[in-house]
Design a protein around this motif. Structure first.
Motif, PDB file in Angstrom:
ATOM      1  N   PRO A  44      33.706  38.843  34.918  1.00  0.00           N
ATOM      2  CA  PRO A  44      35.049  38.275  34.782  1.00  0.00           C
ATOM      3  C   PRO A  44      35.816  38.209  36.098  1.00  0.00           C
ATOM      4  CG  PRO A  44      34.929  40.462  33.762  1.00  0.00           C
ATOM      5  CD  PRO A  44      33.546  40.083  34.149  1.00  0.00           C
ATOM      6  N   LEU A  45      35.638  39.227  36.955  1.00  0.00           N
ATOM      7  CA  LEU A  45      36.391  39.250  38.211  1.00  0.00           C
ATOM      8  C   LEU A  45      35.975  38.084  39.109  1.00  0.00           C
ATOM      9  CD1 LEU A  45      38.530  40.644  39.822  1.00  0.00           C
ATOM     10  CD2 LEU A  45      36.865  42.317  40.593  1.00  0.00           C
ATOM     11  N   ALA A  46      34.668  37.808  39.156  1.00  0.00           N
ATOM     12  CA  ALA A  46      34.201  36.688  39.981  1.00  0.00           C
ATOM     13  C   ALA A  46      34.774  35.372  39.457  1.00  0.00           C
ATOM     14  CB  ALA A  46      32.668  36.644  40.005  1.00  0.00           C
ATOM     15  N   ASP A  47      34.820  35.213  38.150  1.00  0.00           N
ATOM     16  CA  ASP A  47      35.378  33.977  37.591  1.00  0.00           C
ATOM     17  C   ASP A  47      36.839  33.797  38.010  1.00  0.00           C
ATOM     18  OD1 ASP A  47      32.984  33.441  36.419  1.00  0.00           O
ATOM     19  OD2 ASP A  47      33.618  33.773  34.336  1.00  0.00           O
ATOM     20  N   LEU A  48      37.581  34.905  38.003  1.00  0.00           N
ATOM     21  CA  LEU A  48      38.995  34.833  38.388  1.00  0.00           C
ATOM     22  C   LEU A  48      39.132  34.422  39.859  1.00  0.00           C
ATOM     23  CD1 LEU A  48      42.051  35.396  37.886  1.00  0.00           C
ATOM     24  CD2 LEU A  48      41.595  37.765  38.595  1.00  0.00           C
ATOM     25  N   GLY A  96      48.822  49.462  58.648  1.00  0.00           N
ATOM     26  CA  GLY A  96      49.897  50.386  58.328  1.00  0.00           C
ATOM     27  C   GLY A  96      50.778  49.885  57.198  1.00  0.00           C
ATOM     28  N   GLU A  97      51.835  50.636  56.946  1.00  0.00           N
ATOM     29  CA  GLU A  97      52.785  50.209  55.928  1.00  0.00           C
ATOM     30  C   GLU A  97      54.013  49.631  56.614  1.00  0.00           C
ATOM     31  OE1 GLU A  97      53.608  53.165  53.057  1.00  0.00           O
ATOM     32  OE2 GLU A  97      51.632  52.926  52.120  1.00  0.00           O
ATOM     33  N   GLY A  98      54.918  49.081  55.810  1.00  0.00           N
ATOM     34  CA  GLY A  98      56.143  48.534  56.391  1.00  0.00           C
ATOM     35  C   GLY A  98      56.397  47.112  55.925  1.00  0.00           C
ATOM     36  N   GLY A  99      55.462  46.562  55.165  1.00  0.00           N
ATOM     37  CA  GLY A  99      55.651  45.217  54.630  1.00  0.00           C
ATOM     38  C   GLY A  99      56.461  45.255  53.349  1.00  0.00           C
ATOM     39  N   SER A 100      56.860  44.093  52.890  1.00  0.00           N
ATOM     40  CA  SER A 100      57.530  43.999  51.586  1.00  0.00           C
ATOM     41  C   SER A 100      57.250  42.620  51.008  1.00  0.00           C
ATOM     42  CB  SER A 100      59.026  44.232  51.726  1.00  0.00           C
ATOM     43  OG  SER A 100      59.564  43.279  52.619  1.00  0.00           O
ATOM     44  N   ALA A 101      56.005  42.412  50.645  1.00  0.00           N
ATOM     45  CA  ALA A 101      55.577  41.093  50.179  1.00  0.00           C
ATOM     46  C   ALA A 101      56.056  40.856  48.746  1.00  0.00           C
ATOM     47  CB  ALA A 101      54.066  41.002  50.249  1.00  0.00           C
ATOM     48  N   ASP A 102      56.208  39.581  48.402  1.00  0.00           N
ATOM     49  CA  ASP A 102      56.528  39.213  47.018  1.00  0.00           C
ATOM     50  C   ASP A 102      55.313  39.448  46.139  1.00  0.00           C
ATOM     51  OD1 ASP A 102      59.050  38.443  47.563  1.00  0.00           O
ATOM     52  OD2 ASP A 102      58.561  36.300  47.800  1.00  0.00           O
ATOM     53  N   ILE A 103      55.609  39.784  44.874  1.00  0.00           N
ATOM     54  CA  ILE A 103      54.533  39.976  43.907  1.00  0.00           C
ATOM     55  C   ILE A 103      54.653  38.882  42.864  1.00  0.00           C
ATOM     56  CG2 ILE A 103      53.538  41.540  42.188  1.00  0.00           C
ATOM     57  CD1 ILE A 103      54.750  43.881  43.746  1.00  0.00           C
ATOM     58  N   ALA A 104      53.571  38.147  42.650  1.00  0.00           N
ATOM     59  CA  ALA A 104      53.587  37.069  41.653  1.00  0.00           C
ATOM     60  C   ALA A 104      52.385  37.241  40.747  1.00  0.00           C
ATOM     61  CB  ALA A 104      53.524  35.716  42.348  1.00  0.00           C
ATOM     62  N   SER A 105      52.588  36.956  39.457  1.00  0.00           N
ATOM     63  CA  SER A 105      51.434  37.129  38.581  1.00  0.00           C
ATOM     64  C   SER A 105      50.698  35.800  38.412  1.00  0.00           C
ATOM     65  CB  SER A 105      51.855  37.718  37.241  1.00  0.00           C
ATOM     66  OG  SER A 105      52.505  36.738  36.476  1.00  0.00           O
ATOM     67  N   VAL A 106      49.402  35.889  38.228  1.00  0.00           N
ATOM     68  CA  VAL A 106      48.581  34.697  37.972  1.00  0.00           C
ATOM     69  C   VAL A 106      47.882  34.893  36.621  1.00  0.00           C
ATOM     70  CG1 VAL A 106      48.190  34.157  40.408  1.00  0.00           C
ATOM     71  CG2 VAL A 106      46.569  35.639  39.223  1.00  0.00           C
ATOM     72  N   ASP A 107      47.506  33.785  36.014  1.00  0.00           N
ATOM     73  CA  ASP A 107      46.836  33.873  34.720  1.00  0.00           C
ATOM     74  C   ASP A 107      45.450  34.465  34.863  1.00  0.00           C
ATOM     75  OD1 ASP A 107      48.964  32.779  33.412  1.00  0.00           O
ATOM     76  OD2 ASP A 107      48.186  30.719  33.492  1.00  0.00           O
ATOM     77  N   ALA A 108      45.043  35.192  33.853  1.00  0.00           N
ATOM     78  CA  ALA A 108      43.676  35.695  33.824  1.00  0.00           C
ATOM     79  C   ALA A 108      42.734  34.515  33.590  1.00  0.00           C
ATOM     80  CB  ALA A 108      43.529  36.734  32.725  1.00  0.00           C
ATOM     81  N   ALA A 109      41.452  34.728  33.849  1.00  0.00           N
ATOM     82  CA  ALA A 109      40.496  33.624  33.724  1.00  0.00           C
ATOM     83  C   ALA A 109      39.575  33.825  32.517  1.00  0.00           C
ATOM     84  CB  ALA A 109      39.682  33.490  35.008  1.00  0.00           C
ATOM     85  N   GLY A 110      39.936  34.730  31.641  1.00  0.00           N
ATOM     86  CA  GLY A 110      39.116  34.937  30.445  1.00  0.00           C
ATOM     87  C   GLY A 110      37.942  35.852  30.715  1.00  0.00           C
ATOM     88  N   ASP A 111      37.319  36.291  29.661  1.00  0.00           N
ATOM     89  CA  ASP A 111      36.165  37.184  29.790  1.00  0.00           C
ATOM     90  C   ASP A 111      34.932  36.436  29.321  1.00  0.00           C
ATOM     91  OD1 ASP A 111      34.253  39.120  29.728  1.00  0.00           O
ATOM     92  OD2 ASP A 111      35.502  40.624  28.726  1.00  0.00           O
TER      93      ASP A 111
END
Ligand SMILES: Cc1cc2nc3c(=O)[nH]c(=O)nc-3n(C[C@H](O)[C@H](O)[C@H](O)COP(=O)(O)OP(=O)(O)OC[C@H]3O[C@@H](n4cnc5c(N)ncnc54)[C@H](O)[C@@H]3O)c2cc1C
Ligand SMILES: Nc1ncnc2c1ncn2[C@@H]1O[C@H](COP(=O)(O)O)[C@@H](O)[C@H]1O
Lengths: 309, 249
Positions: free
Chosen positions: A72-76, A156-171
């Motif tokens: 499933p991960l490869a399909d995504l 290192g740390e110090g970033g603050s990236a946006d988080i966006a969700s994407v659709d799953a690709a099914g199993d």
């Protein structure tokens, strides 16, 4: 031009391996997005967003990704791949499992175990157990690479990236998770440790391995490694194997006790900063690469070290 | 069930290879060649399945030059039933090998393909996963233990933190790790018998596969040499040096 880095995690915490793979991904010269595919892995996404050099975090939340199963991960990843020029995995057992599946579905020849990024299409990688280093240029439009994390400093740390969700690709329903037997230990992880103490066939039994190696490791605050011979004989678990076909490590200090120094073992530790070899055979090949060699019986030497530390 | 195993001819694991001084590659002339060790494990597993009555036939496939016949003969001597040599003098990349193996799978119809987790020459660790992807099959990589029942395979995998068990719908591709089994040595009578077992010869063209490399090798170099250091005489001297000279304690 964007790079997609696949996060390594257990739904709870982000692995250090991702920060190291990020260092390689950044060298490709494009923006880096990171994909956190998991189940209830919100804290992982937040940790990823803080990494220096991540432009965006994508999350895909689905039971199919709970155990990072390859199918499933490869399909995504393939579904997302259209937007990316390069797809980067850490060369962990998870990355090695999934990345080639992605590459084949994209009709790309993967570059495995990258130790150096020369240009966005040109990479260095070890072959023959690290006895030769190849520089290869990929002719594929998209690059799929796995990164040998011991060759890179964690971002290192110090970033603050946006988080966006994407659709799953099914199993695709090809495989399912049954169980996991993971060792939980207070000791540092092999791939993150500053000091590693490894034992070989010379230990002779699991009892002796536990009795002689572990207390010294604890005194040193070290992770414990092993040669293949020690693992095969059951003195140490499989995930402690250091070498060509086990873990590749590069700590500040690597102590090899009762290990002869076969090329397959050296492949996993010869980039350590300081190497100590303890072996009763003064001709053992391990001495050829050791900074400090001590010829003698490890059953005397290791306890003495412990007492004198 | 029918089982296909992939066997690669590689420089023997005991040989310390030499990099050519002009950077063009690794010296392969007059070097001892053997079956990739992980493939010996794959062959052994397939033969055990046959001995257990789970497998009906074991076919060994190799992609490579004419001499890869010897590698197939080794598999036959261990107990495989027949061989297929897909002959090419080009060095082959995992993607091309996976495409060829897909063609062989389509022609032979096995329920299970077992390959090594990694070829010890290119150290790619790709072919099995790629084959599973191209076939749309499940994959059980780095196998430490496999069991088959009711059209499923249970594969215990060696992963970074320990062991993971997955259940695979068959047909499946399994890649072998070191502790899956201990390969047998072929007995002399079996080596003699293997000479009579058939090896079919094919070419990448028969499967419509273009083997031209996707990775251009710009150069091949020796790694940074690590100089051996000093021998110390005692634990005290060792600890002293680690603290004061190396600064790692
Ligand atoms: C496909 C393949 C993959 C492999 N991958 C790996 C890998 O990833 N990692 C790995 O480690 N190996 C790997 N190997 C195995 C490798 O070739 C060697 O067999 C292995 O590393 C040997 O382990 P060892 O040094 O513990 O044992 P040995 O070679 O038996 O060495 C034991 C050493 O202990 C010394 N000794 C004995 N008693 C004492 C004592 N009392 N005090 C001090 N010294 C003592 C001896 O002098 C000897 O040097 C692989 C092999 C193959 C074929
Ligand atoms: N040329 C080849 N012929 C037969 N099998 C191969 C070949 N190349 C790779 N394989 C198989 O794929 C496994 C992994 O190889 P690699 O992906 O190159 O590390 C090997 O252990 C073999 O089982």
């Amino acid at each position: 031009m964007t790079t997609l880095l696949i996060a390594e995690h257990d739904n709870q915490s982000l692995s250090e391996q991702t920060a190291k793979a990020l260092a390689a991904a950044t060298k490709l010269g494009s923006d880096v997005h990171v994909l956190v595919a998991g189940e209830g892995a919100g804290s992982v996404a937040e940790a990823a967003a803080k990494l220096e050099g991540i432009a965006k975090v994508l999350t895909a939340d689905d039971a199919a990704y709970a155990h990072q199963l390859a199918e499933p991960l490869a399909d995504l990843v393939v579904k997302l791949a259209g937007d990316y020029d390069a797809i980067v995995f850490a060369a962990t057992t998870t990355g090695k499992n999934v990345a080639p599946r992605v590459a084949a579905l994209l009709d790309v020849m993967q570059v495995s175990d990258v130790t150096g990024v020369v240009a966005a299409d040109t990479f260095e990688r070890p072959i023959y157990a690290g006895n030769a280093i190849q520089t290869v240029k990929s002719k594929d439009a998209k690059k799929v690479i796995t990164v040998r994390t011991s060759a890179f400093q964690a971002a290192g740390e110090g970033g603050s990236a946006d988080i966006a969700s994407v659709d799953a690709a099914g199993d695709p329903g090809l495989s399912s998770f049954v169980e996991e037997k993971l060792a939980h230990s207070e000791r540092p992880e092999l791939t993150a440790a500053k000091i590693i103490l490894s034992g070989g066939r010379a230990l002779g039994s699991k009892e002796k391995f536990d009795e002689v190696i572990l207390p010294l490791a604890d005194k040193l605050g070290a992770a414990v490694g092993a040669s293949r011979a020690a693992v095969d004989a059951g003195y140490a678990p499989n995930d402690w194997q250091v070498g060509q076909t086990g873990k590749v490590v590069a700590p500040e200090l690597y102590i090899a006790a009762g290990i002869s120094g076969a090329i397959q073992h050296l492949a996993g530790m010869k980039d350590s900063k300081v190497i100590v070899a303890i072996n009763k055979d003064e001709e053992a090949p391990i001495f050829q690469i050791a900074d400090y060699g001590l010829v003698g019986d490890l059953f005397q030497i290791l306890p003495e070290m412990k007492d004198k530390l | 069930m029918k089982v296909l195993v992939a066997v690669k001819r590689v420089v023997d694991y005991n040989v310390k290879i030499r990099v050519k001084s002009d950077g063009s590659g690794v010296e392969l002339a007059n070097v001892k060649m053997s079956m990739n060790p992980f493939d010996e494990i794959a062959v052994e597993e397939a033969i055990r399945l046959k001995e257990a009555g789970t497998a009906s036939e074991v076919i060994a496939v190799s992609v490579g030059p004419q001499q890869s016949q010897e590698t197939i003969r080794t598999a036959l001597a261990m107990g495989a039933d027949r061989g297929i040599l897909v002959k090419t003098d080009q060095p082959t990349e995992p993607l091309a090998v996976a495409k060829i193996l897909k063609g062989v799978v389509e022609a032979e119809g096995p329920d299970l393909v077992i390959v090594g987790k990694q070829a010890i020459d290119d150290d790619c660790n790709q072919t099995g996963q790629m084959l599973a992807a191209l076939l749309g099959w499940s994959q059980g990589t780095f196998a430490n233990e496999v069991a088959f029942a009711d059209g499923h395979a249970k594969v215990t995998r060696e992963v970074d933190g320990g062991l993971q068990t997955v259940d695979l719908k068959m047909p499946a591709v399994v890649t072998t790790d070191l502790r899956l089994n201990e390969p047998r040595y072929a007995s002399l009578p079996n080596i003699m018998k293997a000479k009579k077992k058939p090896i079919e010869e094919k070419s990448p063209d028969d499967f419509g596969v273009d083997v031209s490399p996707r990775l251009e090798v710009l150069k091949t170099e020796e790694p940074k040499k690590r100089e051996g250091g000093v021998k110390v005489a005692s634990v005290d001297e060792l600890l002293g040096k680690l603290k004061n000279e190396a600064g790692v304690l």
